[in-house]
Motif scaffolding. Structure first.
Motif, short mmCIF file in Angstrom:
data_model
loop_
_atom_site.label_atom_id
_atom_site.label_comp_id
_atom_site.label_asym_id
_atom_site.label_seq_id
_atom_site.Cartn_x
_atom_site.Cartn_y
_atom_site.Cartn_z
N ILE A 93 22.46 50.97 38.05
CA ILE A 93 23.77 50.31 38.02
C ILE A 93 23.86 49.42 39.26
N TRP A 94 24.02 48.14 39.02
CA TRP A 94 24.18 47.16 40.09
C TRP A 94 25.66 46.93 40.32
N PRO A 95 26.09 46.70 41.55
CA PRO A 95 27.50 46.41 41.81
C PRO A 95 28.02 45.21 41.01
N ALA A 96 27.17 44.26 40.70
CA ALA A 96 27.59 43.09 39.93
C ALA A 96 28.13 43.48 38.55
N TYR A 97 27.68 44.61 38.01
CA TYR A 97 28.15 45.06 36.70
C TYR A 97 29.66 45.31 36.70
N LEU A 98 30.22 45.67 37.86
CA LEU A 98 31.63 46.06 37.95
C LEU A 98 32.48 45.05 38.72
N ASP A 99 31.90 43.95 39.14
CA ASP A 99 32.57 43.01 40.03
C ASP A 99 33.53 42.09 39.29
N ALA A 100 34.81 42.15 39.66
CA ALA A 100 35.84 41.36 39.00
C ALA A 100 35.69 39.86 39.29
N ASN A 101 34.98 39.51 40.32
CA ASN A 101 34.80 38.11 40.68
C ASN A 101 33.67 37.43 39.89
N ARG A 102 33.03 38.17 39.02
CA ARG A 102 31.92 37.63 38.21
C ARG A 102 32.36 37.49 36.76
N ARG A 121 31.07 37.39 32.64
CA ARG A 121 30.08 38.13 31.85
C ARG A 121 28.70 37.49 31.98
N SER A 122 28.64 36.18 31.97
CA SER A 122 27.34 35.50 32.06
C SER A 122 26.73 35.63 33.45
N GLU A 123 27.54 35.96 34.45
CA GLU A 123 27.04 36.17 35.80
C GLU A 123 26.64 37.62 36.04
N GLY A 124 26.81 38.47 35.04
CA GLY A 124 26.32 39.83 35.16
C GLY A 124 27.33 40.95 35.03
N ARG A 125 28.63 40.63 34.92
CA ARG A 125 29.62 41.70 34.76
C ARG A 125 29.45 42.33 33.38
N LEU A 174 38.67 46.87 33.82
CA LEU A 174 37.89 47.93 34.45
C LEU A 174 37.10 47.43 35.65
N ALA A 175 37.11 46.14 35.87
CA ALA A 175 36.36 45.56 36.99
C ALA A 175 37.18 45.66 38.28
N VAL A 176 36.48 45.74 39.41
CA VAL A 176 37.11 45.78 40.73
C VAL A 176 36.48 44.71 41.61
N GLU A 177 37.20 44.33 42.65
CA GLU A 177 36.66 43.33 43.56
C GLU A 177 35.68 43.97 44.53
N GLU A 178 34.52 43.38 44.62
CA GLU A 178 33.46 43.78 45.53
C GLU A 178 33.21 45.30 45.55
N PRO A 179 32.75 45.87 44.42
CA PRO A 179 32.43 47.29 44.42
C PRO A 179 31.23 47.58 45.32
N THR A 180 31.22 48.75 45.93
CA THR A 180 30.11 49.12 46.81
C THR A 180 29.23 50.16 46.12
N VAL A 181 27.99 50.27 46.60
CA VAL A 181 27.09 51.28 46.03
C VAL A 181 27.60 52.68 46.34
N ASP A 182 28.31 52.86 47.46
CA ASP A 182 28.86 54.18 47.78
C ASP A 182 29.92 54.60 46.77
N VAL A 220 28.06 52.93 32.22
CA VAL A 220 28.67 51.89 33.06
C VAL A 220 30.19 51.88 32.86
N GLN A 221 30.66 52.02 31.63
CA GLN A 221 32.09 52.04 31.36
C GLN A 221 32.77 53.24 32.05
#
Length: 93
Positions: A6-15, A17-21, A27-35, A81-82
């Motif tokens: 799971i990459w943080p880009a999968y959950l990133d609200a700033n991306r 779908r074509s950029e990887g969300r 369900l997306a959040v801004e700048e999710p961290t691996v932690d 991922v969901q």
């Protein structure tokens, strides 16, 4: 044993779908961290390993890391991922 990444880009609200969300905008959040992602994976009941020195292929210049999920044999990657995204949203509220 199946390993899912799971990459943080999968959950990133700033991306987009074509950029990887991979989740819907609600369900997306801004700048999710691996932690945060690893904590959510553990809440679901799977083992999570953080690899901080990895870069998502669509943003190869930024080492945001990734989370490797082990033991998720019973669900599809999309379901995983969901569920992780829902937990990250709940943790931030």
């Amino acid at each position: 044993m199946v390993e899912n990444v799971i990459w943080p880009a999968y959950l990133d609200a700033n991306r987009t779908r074509s950029e990887g969300r991979r989740v819907s905008q609600d369900l997306a959040v801004e700048e999710p961290t691996v932690d945060e992602i690893a904590k959510a994976v553990q809440q679901i009941g799977y083992d999570a390993t953080i690899e901080r020195d990895k870069a998502y292929s669509r943003e190869h210049w930024a080492d945001r890391g990734r989370v490797v999920v082990r033991g998720a044999d019973d669900s599809t990657k999309n379901d995983l991922v969901q569920a992780v995204a829902a937990y990250v949203v709940a943790m931030r509220d």
